[in-house]
Design a protein around this motif. Sequence first.
Motif, PDB file in Angstrom:
ATOM      1  N   SER A  94       0.855  -1.191   0.000  1.00 39.40           N
ATOM      2  CA  SER A  94       0.000   0.000   0.000  1.00 39.40           C
ATOM      3  C   SER A  94       0.891   1.241   0.000  1.00 39.40           C
ATOM      4  O   SER A  94       2.119   1.145   0.187  1.00 39.40           O
ATOM      5  CB  SER A  94      -0.869   0.033   1.260  1.00 39.40           C
ATOM      6  N   GLY A  95       0.250   2.386  -0.156  1.00 40.47           N
ATOM      7  CA  GLY A  95       0.980   3.647  -0.124  1.00 40.47           C
ATOM      8  C   GLY A  95       1.544   3.942   1.260  1.00 40.47           C
ATOM      9  O   GLY A  95       2.686   4.388   1.408  1.00 40.47           O
ATOM     10  N   ALA A  96       0.720   3.695   2.282  1.00 43.69           N
ATOM     11  CA  ALA A  96       1.186   3.966   3.648  1.00 43.69           C
ATOM     12  C   ALA A  96       2.420   3.113   3.961  1.00 43.69           C
ATOM     13  O   ALA A  96       3.389   3.606   4.553  1.00 43.69           O
ATOM     14  CB  ALA A  96       0.077   3.672   4.651  1.00 43.69           C
ATOM     15  N   ASN A  99       5.475   4.484   2.327  1.00 40.25           N
ATOM     16  CA  ASN A  99       5.994   5.640   3.073  1.00 40.25           C
ATOM     17  C   ASN A  99       6.613   5.232   4.403  1.00 40.25           C
ATOM     18  O   ASN A  99       7.599   5.823   4.855  1.00 40.25           O
ATOM     19  CB  ASN A  99       4.871   6.664   3.300  1.00 40.25           C
ATOM     20  N   PHE A 124      -0.947  14.332   2.645  1.00 35.95           N
ATOM     21  CA  PHE A 124      -1.502  13.057   3.088  1.00 35.95           C
ATOM     22  C   PHE A 124      -0.490  11.974   2.766  1.00 35.95           C
ATOM     23  O   PHE A 124      -0.091  11.813   1.613  1.00 35.95           O
ATOM     24  CB  PHE A 124      -2.841  12.752   2.390  1.00 35.95           C
ATOM     25  N   HIS A 125      -0.070  11.244   3.793  1.00 37.74           N
ATOM     26  CA  HIS A 125       0.944  10.205   3.572  1.00 37.74           C
ATOM     27  C   HIS A 125       0.506   8.822   4.051  1.00 37.74           C
ATOM     28  O   HIS A 125       1.280   7.877   3.928  1.00 37.74           O
ATOM     29  CB  HIS A 125       2.260  10.615   4.239  1.00 37.74           C
ATOM     30  N   GLY A 126      -0.707   8.705   4.614  1.00 40.13           N
ATOM     31  CA  GLY A 126      -1.190   7.379   5.004  1.00 40.13           C
ATOM     32  C   GLY A 126      -1.805   7.383   6.384  1.00 40.13           C
ATOM     33  O   GLY A 126      -1.868   8.421   7.070  1.00 40.13           O
ATOM     34  N   GLU A 177       4.663  15.553  -1.333  1.00 36.40           N
ATOM     35  CA  GLU A 177       3.990  15.146  -2.568  1.00 36.40           C
ATOM     36  C   GLU A 177       4.263  16.225  -3.620  1.00 36.40           C
ATOM     37  O   GLU A 177       4.099  17.409  -3.322  1.00 36.40           O
ATOM     38  CB  GLU A 177       2.481  15.080  -2.353  1.00 36.40           C
ATOM     39  N   GLU A 182      -4.847  14.232  -1.702  1.00 33.11           N
ATOM     40  CA  GLU A 182      -6.000  14.235  -0.794  1.00 33.11           C
ATOM     41  C   GLU A 182      -6.224  15.599  -0.163  1.00 33.11           C
ATOM     42  O   GLU A 182      -7.336  15.944   0.217  1.00 33.11           O
ATOM     43  CB  GLU A 182      -5.810  13.192   0.319  1.00 33.11           C
ATOM     44  N   ASP A 210       6.662  11.592  -2.160  1.00 35.40           N
ATOM     45  CA  ASP A 210       5.518  10.692  -2.094  1.00 35.40           C
ATOM     46  C   ASP A 210       4.758  10.816  -3.414  1.00 35.40           C
ATOM     47  O   ASP A 210       4.003  11.758  -3.625  1.00 35.40           O
ATOM     48  CB  ASP A 210       4.641  11.067  -0.894  1.00 35.40           C
ATOM     49  N   VAL A 212       2.720   8.471  -4.484  1.00 31.17           N
ATOM     50  CA  VAL A 212       1.690   7.430  -4.403  1.00 31.17           C
ATOM     51  C   VAL A 212       0.493   7.787  -5.293  1.00 31.17           C
ATOM     52  O   VAL A 212      -0.070   6.929  -5.973  1.00 31.17           O
ATOM     53  CB  VAL A 212       1.267   7.223  -2.929  1.00 31.17           C
ATOM     54  N   GLN A 213       0.138   9.051  -5.319  1.00 29.84           N
ATOM     55  CA  GLN A 213      -1.009   9.482  -6.137  1.00 29.84           C
ATOM     56  C   GLN A 213      -0.566  10.067  -7.482  1.00 29.84           C
ATOM     57  O   GLN A 213      -1.234   9.906  -8.494  1.00 29.84           O
ATOM     58  CB  GLN A 213      -1.854  10.517  -5.372  1.00 29.84           C
ATOM     59  N   LYS A 239      -0.856   3.128  -5.456  1.00 25.26           N
ATOM     60  CA  LYS A 239      -2.087   3.267  -6.237  1.00 25.26           C
ATOM     61  C   LYS A 239      -2.084   2.636  -7.640  1.00 25.26           C
ATOM     62  O   LYS A 239      -2.555   1.530  -7.822  1.00 25.26           O
ATOM     63  CB  LYS A 239      -2.459   4.742  -6.307  1.00 25.26           C
TER      64      LYS A 239
HETATM   65  C1  LIG Z   1       0.007  10.847  -1.597  1.00 25.06           C
HETATM   66  C2  LIG Z   1      -0.476   9.659  -0.836  1.00 25.06           C
HETATM   67  N1  LIG Z   1       0.361   9.009  -0.028  1.00 25.06           N
HETATM   68  C3  LIG Z   1      -0.026   7.929   0.664  1.00 25.06           C
HETATM   69  C4  LIG Z   1      -1.318   7.463   0.588  1.00 25.06           C
HETATM   70  C5  LIG Z   1      -1.721   6.255   1.383  1.00 25.06           C
HETATM   71  O1  LIG Z   1      -1.895   5.182   0.527  1.00 25.06           O
HETATM   72  P1  LIG Z   1      -2.700   3.885   1.011  1.00 25.06           P
HETATM   73  O2  LIG Z   1      -4.115   4.322   1.197  1.00 25.06           O
HETATM   74  O3  LIG Z   1      -2.530   2.904  -0.121  1.00 25.06           O
HETATM   75  O4  LIG Z   1      -2.083   3.418   2.266  1.00 25.06           O
HETATM   76  C6  LIG Z   1      -2.238   8.113  -0.241  1.00 25.06           C
HETATM   77  C7  LIG Z   1      -3.630   7.649  -0.320  1.00 25.06           C
HETATM   78  O5  LIG Z   1      -4.502   8.333  -0.767  1.00 25.06           O
HETATM   79  C8  LIG Z   1      -1.806   9.240  -0.974  1.00 25.06           C
HETATM   80  O6  LIG Z   1      -2.630   9.908  -1.773  1.00 25.06           O
END
Ligand SMILES: Cc1ncc(COP(=O)(O)O)c(C=O)c1O
Length: 379
Positions: A94-96, A99, A124-126, A177, A182, A210, A212-213, A239
Amino acid sequence: MTLMNNYPPQPVTFVRGEGSRLWDVDGKAYLDFLGGLAVTSLGHAHPAVADAIAEQARTLLHVCNLYGTTVGPEVAETLDRLLGGGGRIFFANSGAEANECAIKLARKWGGPGKYAVVSTYGSFHGRTLATLAATGQPAKHEPFQPLPEGFRHVALGDIDAMDAAVDSKVVAAVLVEPIQGEGGVNVPPKGWLGEVRRLCDERDVLLMLDEVQTGLGRTGEWFGFQHEGVQPDVVTLAKALGNGMPIGACWARAEVADAFVPGDHGTTFGGQPLAAAAARATLAVMEAEDVPARATRAGARLVEGLTARPGVASVRGRGLLLAAELTDKPSKDVAGAALDRGLVINAVTPTAIRLAPSLLVTDDEIDEALSVLQEALSC
Ligand SMILES: Cc1ncc(COP(=O)(O)O)c(C=O)c1O
């Protein structure tokens, strides 16, 4: 209901998807302009990804990280090439978790006393305790105090505040980011990320991005940082990487990655063949389709259409990660009215809607979404 009460009430239950379309339990069709929150970048049920998953499921689902497999290392090679080379990858789910790996790596790299991470307000990092602490949204922290210590926040785009926060004795890394997703699809001022890079270089601090998005074509480049011409030390992804299959990744420059030794970090499912096969197929289609170019072109059409809509004050974002700031209507009402009319978008702030459709979205689908949105804005 046997599910925990952690998500708001869900207005629709989906049972099937294909490309940019979703169908609910009653057979009603929807145009998906949210993409599972920037996850299904190739659309739903992409045949190449579906076939890869099915074939891998019949071949080898999982062993464990005590033994080698072939698919994950192939995905790592591809990601490293796209990221510019010279790095190493840790696979997460997962993203969290991606990170969390970055934060632990920064602490190990920094050594005793040099462990703090600076991130931005609105980020937003998780939702794990450490990634929640890195997330710059104090209201989300409150119910879970005390959070792990060692996290500082500064305003997005404020280089003086970053300058003051990045104390080289205690700060191991800056985590940002390239575009806050988010937090409202907030694009930092041009040049700010380059200035942050300069500060990090001066003070021997890691720049961790980050993505992730924003990663994997969403913003019109393979990675959001490429718009700013900076080279990060660490990049996190999730993601879109599996087009819906849970997989995350933390990439780090080899010299940084070397801070980890066997036993420092791990996870049971990370990099297992099933998720890796989905990622391998997803990346192959992404490269064949040149998704960054497609996101740029489709994003321009969407921005033009959104900007022309009465009720839209302004549009922000890049490529196909966009938010439309509304003139007067609450974004929740507009997102709800759009859903009733078969268009999936979300209220990313109380006054803005977010659009993150498939990177393979067609012009006809964009035009259809714009006309549904027009109705939703005027009802
Ligand atoms: C930039 C960013 N980092 C981390 C996350 C967390 O990812 P996850 O929900 O897969 O743990 C998100 C989720 O929206 C995100 O947008």
